[in-house]
Design a protein around this motif. Structure first.
Motif, mmCIF file in Angstrom:
data_model
loop_
_atom_site.group_PDB
_atom_site.id
_atom_site.type_symbol
_atom_site.label_atom_id
_atom_site.label_comp_id
_atom_site.label_asym_id
_atom_site.label_seq_id
_atom_site.Cartn_x
_atom_site.Cartn_y
_atom_site.Cartn_z
ATOM 1 N N TRP A 159 117.427 -7.183 169.286
ATOM 2 C CA TRP A 159 117.403 -8.489 168.619
ATOM 3 C C TRP A 159 116.084 -9.197 168.916
ATOM 4 O O TRP A 159 115.455 -8.945 169.939
ATOM 5 C CB TRP A 159 118.569 -9.358 169.081
ATOM 6 N N GLU A 161 114.278 -13.148 168.818
ATOM 7 C CA GLU A 161 114.281 -14.589 168.585
ATOM 8 C C GLU A 161 112.947 -14.954 167.941
ATOM 9 O O GLU A 161 111.875 -14.656 168.489
ATOM 10 C CB GLU A 161 114.428 -15.344 169.916
ATOM 11 N N ARG A 170 117.894 -15.799 165.264
ATOM 12 C CA ARG A 170 118.012 -14.539 166.010
ATOM 13 C C ARG A 170 118.319 -13.454 164.990
ATOM 14 O O ARG A 170 119.337 -13.506 164.295
ATOM 15 C CB ARG A 170 119.135 -14.635 167.048
ATOM 16 N N LEU A 172 117.957 -9.070 163.796
ATOM 17 C CA LEU A 172 117.758 -7.705 164.260
ATOM 18 C C LEU A 172 116.261 -7.415 164.334
ATOM 19 O O LEU A 172 115.501 -7.787 163.441
ATOM 20 C CB LEU A 172 118.427 -6.710 163.316
ATOM 21 N N TYR A 173 115.864 -6.742 165.401
ATOM 22 C CA TYR A 173 114.447 -6.451 165.586
ATOM 23 C C TYR A 173 113.943 -5.609 164.403
ATOM 24 O O TYR A 173 114.594 -4.648 163.998
ATOM 25 C CB TYR A 173 114.237 -5.689 166.896
ATOM 26 N N GLU A 193 126.099 -3.156 162.664
ATOM 27 C CA GLU A 193 126.005 -4.611 162.841
ATOM 28 C C GLU A 193 126.828 -5.328 161.785
ATOM 29 O O GLU A 193 127.523 -6.311 162.071
ATOM 30 C CB GLU A 193 124.530 -5.041 162.768
#
Length: 389
Positions: A159, A161, A170, A172-173, A193
């Motif tokens: 994740w 921010e 926030r 998902l990367y 997810e």
């Protein structure tokens, strides 16, 4: 706990099942044995001979008195998947049951389509089975650090921010995978997810680095309990390949400059990470991500470690890189979650690589030398492989 290990006949699935059983959990394994079929397709066997799953399970019971239940079938078969979940009623499902090699997925269109269909649809069937039969089941899914690629910022645990135009969120990367295999893992992560967010499932995505090693305390109890040792350019990990090349007296083949840096992890830590994730489940509705690696090393550093550890002369050759990847890049990864749960890592500098040399020497007569060289070219879709022909 009752834990179902999917892909339980594989390189990591089998030692994971043994470790969980030894820890006192009730374990079942499931497999369709397709990994053994890849050996037939590529003409390359595991360096270490591996027994049939039935023989392995019998040997485990003889050595420990513990039983492991077996299911034989394919996650692509929804009826089998639903029936298995209903029959075993697991508390946790450990999911290794996917085509796991980036080079295999890049051979040609057929292999790319197979990889994505097998991996994504199989996982979707599993998510639906869990949601409809028992949403309390905790899904522990093996992902890969390759999902992230090599971004020019720190890699967080799943994740990110962020702040954009004065607002924060926030998310998902961001992912930038390097093969159709890695793309399949990204699709899995997004599907998981979504299932957690919409259906309230609980899931842990383990983005694992490159695994090295062949032995765990459980697999050494009996030769029949051995797991795979893959060394070829399609399924073999880089350290295993270098070990074989050193034993054969061949140069260690480093792709490109060798400055590509990756996360790595000892197989003994892999099985421990799975145990920690199962015993400390995600909350309902939570999609939890751990970066399952213990240290970062460049390919050249791994080659140097092997050459310095080998009791003999070793040379290193730099080959044209068959992959499309950055060779000079930033790489800093957050991987604290599993350590906070209790992981005490084995580091490569502390690992007796000599044990891998011993394994290689014992079985050196099984090596297909031509399989060590890369035969899959990322830049030329559909080109025939050379090393396996």
């Amino acid at each position: 706990m009752r834990i179902l290990v999917l892909g339980g006949d594989g390189y990591l699935g089998w030692p994971t099942a043994l470790h969980l059983s030894q820890c006192g959990h009730e374990v079942a394994v499931a497999d369709n044995f397709v990994r053994r079929q890849y050996d037939l397709e590529l003409g390359v066997d595991s360096l270490v001979p591996i027994a049939s799953l039935h023989t392995r399970v019998t040997a485990w019971q003889e050595r420990t008195g513990k039983t492991i239940e077996m299911f034989v079938g394919d996650l692509m078969d929804a009826d089998f998947t639903y029936g298995m979940i209903r029959d075993f009623r697991p508390d946790a499902v450990v999911h290794f049951a996917e085509q796991r090699a980036a080079p295999y997925s890049m051979i040609d269109r057929k292999h790319a389509v197979y990889t994505q269909t097998n991996n994504v649809v199989g996982t979707l069937n599993l998510l639906y089975a869990i949601a409809e039969i028992d949403p309390e089941i905790h899904l522990v899914k093996l992902g890969t650090m390759g999902e992230y690629g090599t971004p020019n910022i720190d890699i967080e645990e799943g994740w990110l921010e962020l702040e954009h135009k004065g607002r924060r969120d926030r998310v998902l990367y961001p992912k930038r995978p390097g093969s159709f295999y890695h793309l399949s893992k990204v699709h899995d992560s997004h599907n998981m997810e979504f299932a957690c967010r919409i259906w309230g499932l609980r899931a842990t995505d383990l983005n694992q680095g490159v695994v090295y090693g062949q032995e765990t305390p459980e697999t050494t109890l009996d030769d029949r309990l051995a797991t795979r040792f893959d060394y070829d350019a399609v399924f073999g990990t880089v350290l295993n390949r270098f070990v074989i090349q050193a034993v054969l007296g061949h140069p260690l083949t480093v792709y490109g400059s060798g400055t590509q840096t990756r996360g790595i992890i000892d197989i003994r830590d892999t099985v421990r990470c799975i145990q920690l994730a199962c015993e400390n489940p995600a909350d309902r509705g939570e999609f939890r991500v751990f970066n399952q690696m213990t240290e970062s090393m460049s390919v050249s550093d791994i080659a140097t470690t092997v050459s310095e550890s080998f009791p003999g002369e070793v040379t290193i050759d730099n080959l044209d890189n068959p992959r499309v990847e950055k060779e000079e890049h930033y790489y800093k990864v957050t991987h604290t979650g599993l350590v906070e749960l209790g992981l005490v890592p084995h580091l490569l500098s502390d690992t007796l690589i000599t044990s891998l040399f011993d394994v290689a020497k014992r079985h050196v007569d099984r090596v297909r030398e031509e399989a060590l060289l890369p035969g899959v070219n990322w830049r030329n879709p559909g080109a025939e492989r050379t090393s396996e022909r």
